[in-house]
Design a protein around this motif. Structure first.
Motif, PDB file in Angstrom:
ATOM      1  N   UNK A 237       0.829  -1.200   0.000  1.00  0.00           N
ATOM      2  CA  UNK A 237       0.000   0.000   0.000  1.00  0.00           C
ATOM      3  C   UNK A 237       0.865   1.252   0.000  1.00  0.00           C
ATOM      4  N   UNK A 238       1.869   1.297   0.852  1.00  0.00           N
ATOM      5  CA  UNK A 238       2.730   2.471   0.937  1.00  0.00           C
ATOM      6  C   UNK A 238       3.431   2.736  -0.389  1.00  0.00           C
ATOM      7  N   UNK A 239       3.856   1.676  -1.035  1.00  0.00           N
ATOM      8  CA  UNK A 239       4.591   1.830  -2.290  1.00  0.00           C
ATOM      9  C   UNK A 239       3.672   2.274  -3.422  1.00  0.00           C
ATOM     10  N   UNK A 240       2.528   1.607  -3.553  1.00  0.00           N
ATOM     11  CA  UNK A 240       1.640   1.899  -4.672  1.00  0.00           C
ATOM     12  C   UNK A 240       0.824   3.173  -4.463  1.00  0.00           C
ATOM     13  N   UNK A 241       0.433   3.446  -3.231  1.00  0.00           N
ATOM     14  CA  UNK A 241      -0.357   4.637  -2.955  1.00  0.00           C
ATOM     15  C   UNK A 241       0.442   5.908  -3.237  1.00  0.00           C
ATOM     16  N   UNK A 242       1.741   5.842  -3.024  1.00  0.00           N
ATOM     17  CA  UNK A 242       2.595   7.008  -3.273  1.00  0.00           C
ATOM     18  C   UNK A 242       3.015   7.125  -4.732  1.00  0.00           C
ATOM     19  N   UNK A 243       2.717   6.101  -5.536  1.00  0.00           N
ATOM     20  CA  UNK A 243       3.085   6.101  -6.955  1.00  0.00           C
ATOM     21  C   UNK A 243       1.818   6.366  -7.770  1.00  0.00           C
ATOM     22  N   UNK A 244       1.642   7.586  -8.199  1.00  0.00           N
ATOM     23  CA  UNK A 244       0.420   7.970  -8.911  1.00  0.00           C
ATOM     24  C   UNK A 244       0.255   7.210 -10.216  1.00  0.00           C
ATOM     25  N   UNK A 245       1.352   6.939 -10.899  1.00  0.00           N
ATOM     26  CA  UNK A 245       1.265   6.232 -12.174  1.00  0.00           C
ATOM     27  C   UNK A 245       0.710   4.821 -11.996  1.00  0.00           C
ATOM     28  N   UNK A 246       1.167   4.132 -10.940  1.00  0.00           N
ATOM     29  CA  UNK A 246       0.681   2.782 -10.684  1.00  0.00           C
ATOM     30  C   UNK A 246      -0.805   2.807 -10.324  1.00  0.00           C
ATOM     31  N   UNK A 247      -1.185   3.748  -9.454  1.00  0.00           N
ATOM     32  CA  UNK A 247      -2.585   3.862  -9.058  1.00  0.00           C
ATOM     33  C   UNK A 247      -3.486   4.124 -10.255  1.00  0.00           C
ATOM     34  N   UNK A 248      -3.073   5.046 -11.116  1.00  0.00           N
ATOM     35  CA  UNK A 248      -3.870   5.370 -12.295  1.00  0.00           C
ATOM     36  C   UNK A 248      -3.908   4.202 -13.271  1.00  0.00           C
ATOM     37  N   UNK A 249      -2.819   3.447 -13.355  1.00  0.00           N
ATOM     38  CA  UNK A 249      -2.780   2.286 -14.234  1.00  0.00           C
ATOM     39  C   UNK A 249      -3.822   1.260 -13.802  1.00  0.00           C
TER      40      UNK A 249
END
Length: 247
Positions: A169-181
């Motif tokens: 969660x910490x890694x992906x939540x802070x990565x906007x590109x991953x979240x949007x993907x």
């Protein structure tokens, strides 16, 4: 260059960026489309590092190997939609999802046992089209049958269900590109494929249900004929009785 450099953005994904949100067309019944991914961080020689299975209304219709890009149709629906534009776009996107999850998995270390290899990652993408036209989309992540992390695509919110999901969660939540993907694939591509597959799926359901209607129709006709037969029988008996009395 970011991790999205090697990803091909399919029409369904690009349309989500350019067009306002819309619901699925109204259907007689609710339908769902989901894909289950299994990612191995270090596969043995000859072993697939990524496998995906697709399900429509919880019925498996395809199996896909992200590494070899081999796809197998596992149902009549798979045979029916094989070769369509949605089918081809689906394969390309599943490959991109597999590559992304593998790359992310290699970066996510286990919280305590850092000297061991990361556990296999299991992911599920789900999109649903309700009878009233509303849609829902989400992701689940975990390992060995246990869900660690949930992602609500519509609200862009993450929910930890197990301590092992905290790092993810910490890694992906802070990565906007991953979240949007994750959001665009589940709400854009997945919904587009579901709309396409629904046309074939509902026709197959109608075809399957049709034979069961024949016996009921025949039975109804038989029940409709029965009163006529009784009337004829009573008429014949009455006539015979009168002839006997007059004779």
């Amino acid at each position: 260059m970011g991790w999205t450099a090697g990803i091909k953005f399919t029409p369904g994904l690009l349309l989500l960026l350019l067009l306002p949100q819309r619901d699925c067309p109204r259907a007689a019944h609710a339908h769902s489309l989901c894909y289950d991914f299994t990612i191995l961080p270090k596969a043995s020689p000859g072993q697939s590092w990524c496998e995906a299975q697709g399900q429509v209304d919880e019925k498996t219709f395809l199996s896909y190997d992200c590494g070899s890009q081999e796809v197998k149709s596992l149902s009549l629906l798979g045979e029916e939609v094989n070769g369509t534009r949605a089918w081809q776009e689906q394969m390309e996107t599943l490959r991109d999802v597999g590559n992304l999850l593998r790359q992310q998995l290699l970066d996510v270390k286990r919280e305590k046992y850092t000297d061991r290899d990361p556990l296999p990652l299991q992911g599920r993408m789900l999109c649903q089209c309700e009878a009233n036209g509303c849609t829902r989309a989400s992701w689940q992540f975990g390992s060995q049958g246990q869900t660690f992390l949930l992602f609500d695509s519509e609200n862009r919110t993450w929910k930890v269900l197990h301590p092992r999901g905290r790092r993810m969660k910490e890694k992906w939540e802070s990565d906007r590109e991953v979240t949007e993907f994750f959001r665009k694939i589940s709400m854009g591509d997945c919904r587009s494929w579901l709309e396409s597959f629904m046309v074939h799926w509902e026709k197959m359901l109608e075809t399957t249900a049709s034979p069961t209607m024949a016996p009921a129709t025949a039975q109804s006709r038989a029940m409709a004929i029965t009163p006529i037969a009784w009337i004829l029988l009573v008429t014949v008996l009455t006539s015979s009785l009168l002839l006997g009395l007059l004779g």
